[in-house]
Design a protein around this motif. Structure first.
Motif, PDB file in Angstrom:
ATOM      1  N   GLU A   1       0.847  -1.206   0.000  1.00  0.00           N
ATOM      2  CA  GLU A   1       0.000   0.000   0.000  1.00  0.00           C
ATOM      3  C   GLU A   1       0.874   1.245   0.000  1.00  0.00           C
ATOM      4  O   GLU A   1       2.091   1.179   0.188  1.00  0.00           O
ATOM      5  CB  GLU A   1      -0.913   0.005   1.225  1.00  0.00           C
TER       6      GLU A   1
ATOM      7  N   CYS B   1      -3.849   8.755  -7.086  1.00  0.00           N
ATOM      8  CA  CYS B   1      -4.940   7.844  -7.485  1.00  0.00           C
ATOM      9  C   CYS B   1      -5.121   7.868  -9.002  1.00  0.00           C
ATOM     10  O   CYS B   1      -5.334   6.820  -9.633  1.00  0.00           O
ATOM     11  CB  CYS B   1      -6.251   8.223  -6.792  1.00  0.00           C
TER      12      CYS B   1
ATOM     13  N   LYS C   1      -3.860  -3.424  -8.710  1.00  0.00           N
ATOM     14  CA  LYS C   1      -4.320  -2.247  -7.965  1.00  0.00           C
ATOM     15  C   LYS C   1      -3.887  -2.365  -6.499  1.00  0.00           C
ATOM     16  O   LYS C   1      -4.052  -3.407  -5.883  1.00  0.00           O
ATOM     17  CB  LYS C   1      -5.842  -2.149  -8.059  1.00  0.00           C
ATOM     18  N   LYS C   2      -3.324  -1.265  -5.973  1.00  0.00           N
ATOM     19  CA  LYS C   2      -2.914  -1.269  -4.556  1.00  0.00           C
ATOM     20  C   LYS C   2      -3.701  -0.226  -3.788  1.00  0.00           C
ATOM     21  O   LYS C   2      -4.232   0.718  -4.376  1.00  0.00           O
ATOM     22  CB  LYS C   2      -1.409  -1.004  -4.458  1.00  0.00           C
ATOM     23  N   SER C   3      -3.700  -0.389  -2.488  1.00  0.00           N
ATOM     24  CA  SER C   3      -4.446   0.548  -1.658  1.00  0.00           C
ATOM     25  C   SER C   3      -3.626   1.839  -1.475  1.00  0.00           C
ATOM     26  O   SER C   3      -2.454   1.793  -1.102  1.00  0.00           O
ATOM     27  CB  SER C   3      -4.720  -0.129  -0.317  1.00  0.00           C
TER      28      SER C   3
ATOM     29  N   THR D   1      -3.676   5.327   0.666  1.00  0.00           N
ATOM     30  CA  THR D   1      -4.335   5.919   1.842  1.00  0.00           C
ATOM     31  C   THR D   1      -4.008   7.407   1.919  1.00  0.00           C
ATOM     32  O   THR D   1      -2.826   7.780   1.873  1.00  0.00           O
ATOM     33  CB  THR D   1      -3.831   5.225   3.129  1.00  0.00           C
TER      34      THR D   1
END
Ligand code: NAP
Length: 304
Positions: free
Chosen positions: A178, A231, A246-248, A250
């Motif tokens: 992430e 993003c 796809k990665k998170s 934050t």
């Protein structure tokens, strides 16, 4: 003849645009022209180009905090010397500055945050921002006409190191699950190629004796936080197949990612004046798609 100092992101894109529009130009890498060398400045400018475009700069914002002597030499003192020679030789001086001159908290106007206009008082914070502001002031105090300063923001391109390339590299790292990205700094990401387009139009206007301003704010249109920008880079990267997974991502506050140099929280500049030169300034996301379609950017980050 147009002379260009610096062959970083903007210097490279300018060469592309001037080549495509058949302009006579010469671009000098630092090995051929160090703008801190006053003898070299005199010597090269004695050839009397019509325009000098100064893209050379000390741009390592955090490093500048501990390397202030060099930052001021390049971003302030060298700019003064170039302006003095341009005055003596009647050369039109185009210089690039930064949205980071607006470091103070934004002003609320009619319920909205006010975009910085070219007449607003600047408030640089940190060595990079202060050295760039000093460069601007030197030009304004040396030249009465035949100069234009263009402030721009959040530049990226297929060349050099920049935010999209860093994000692509991090998202492509198999050991990283992430990413944390700052959400409370707002600005306008700008494709260096689009800025080069704008400068070419400016040069055309000046050459055709169309009156131009002494100061412009030029960026892509639309606004973003670094989180929004990251993003969008991931979405476009996935769509184009340059990212596989796809990665998170934050959103985090500035306080969670301390840096040596303080960044502006809101450095969105008003583009009205620039729209008289480039009528439809593309939205940042549209130009990000173009940039991430370039073969060069794909090759350059894959080689990291
Ligand atoms: N990057 C951004 O996000 C951003 C945002 C707002 C405004 N700006 C401004 O936009 C302009 C262009 O930025 P950029 O992103 O194209 O910068 P860049 O990629 O860092 O390029 C700057 C170039 O200047 C060269 N240079 C440094 N010192 C020099 C010297 N003494 N003499 C000659 N060349 C020298 C560098 O060479 P080396 O690489 O060999 O040092 C590099 O090629 C700068 O004025 C910058 O302050 C940039």
């Amino acid at each position: 003849m147009i002379y260009i100092t610096g062959t970083g992101q903007l210097g490279q894109e300018l060469q592309k645009v001037f080549r495509d529009t058949n302009k006579s130009f010469q671009a000098f890498p630092i090995e051929e022209w160090d703008i801190c060398n006053t003898n070299q400045n005199e010597d090269i400018l004695s050839k009397n180009p019509s325009f000098l475009i100064n893209t050379a700069a000390y741009t390592a914002v955090d490093k500048a905090e501990s390397d202030l002597k060099l930052a001021y030499e390049i971003n302030s003192e060298a700019v003064l010397n170039l302006a003095q020679i341009c005055k003596k030789r009647n050369i039109y001086f185009i210089h690039i500055s930064t949205d980071f001159v607006f470091g103070k908290n934004p002003v609320v106007q009619n319920g909205n945050l006010k975009f910085w206009s070219t007449t607003d008082l600047s408030s640089p914070k940190g060595i990079y921002a202060e050295s760039k502001k000093k460069g601007e002031s030197y030009i304004e105090n040396t030249l009465t006409d035949k100069y234009t300063i263009i402030r721009t923001s959040w530049l990226y391109s297929a060349y050099g190191n920049n935010f999209p390339k860093t994000i692509l590299r991090l998202l492509n790292d198999p050991n990283r699950k992430e990413l944390n990205v700052i959400e409370d700094q707002i600005g306008r990401p700008t494709w260096a190629y689009r800025l080069a387009n704008f400068i070419e139009l400016l040069v055309q206007n000046i050459s055709n004796s169309i009156p131009v301003e002494k100061m412009y704010h030029f960026s892509n249109s639309g606004l973003a936080s670094w989180y929004d920008f990251a993003c969008a880079i991931q979405d476009i990267g996935l769509n184009k197949g340059i990212l596989k997974e796809k990665k998170s991502i934050t959103p985090i506050p500035t306080e969670s990612y301390p840096t040596p140099a303080e960044r502006p929280r809101f450095s969105v500049m008003d583009l009205t004046k620039s729209q008289s030169i480039m009528k439809n300034i593309p939205h940042w996301r549209e130009d990000l798609e173009y940039c991430l379609s370039e073969d060069l950017i794909i090759k350059s980050w894959m080689n990291w």
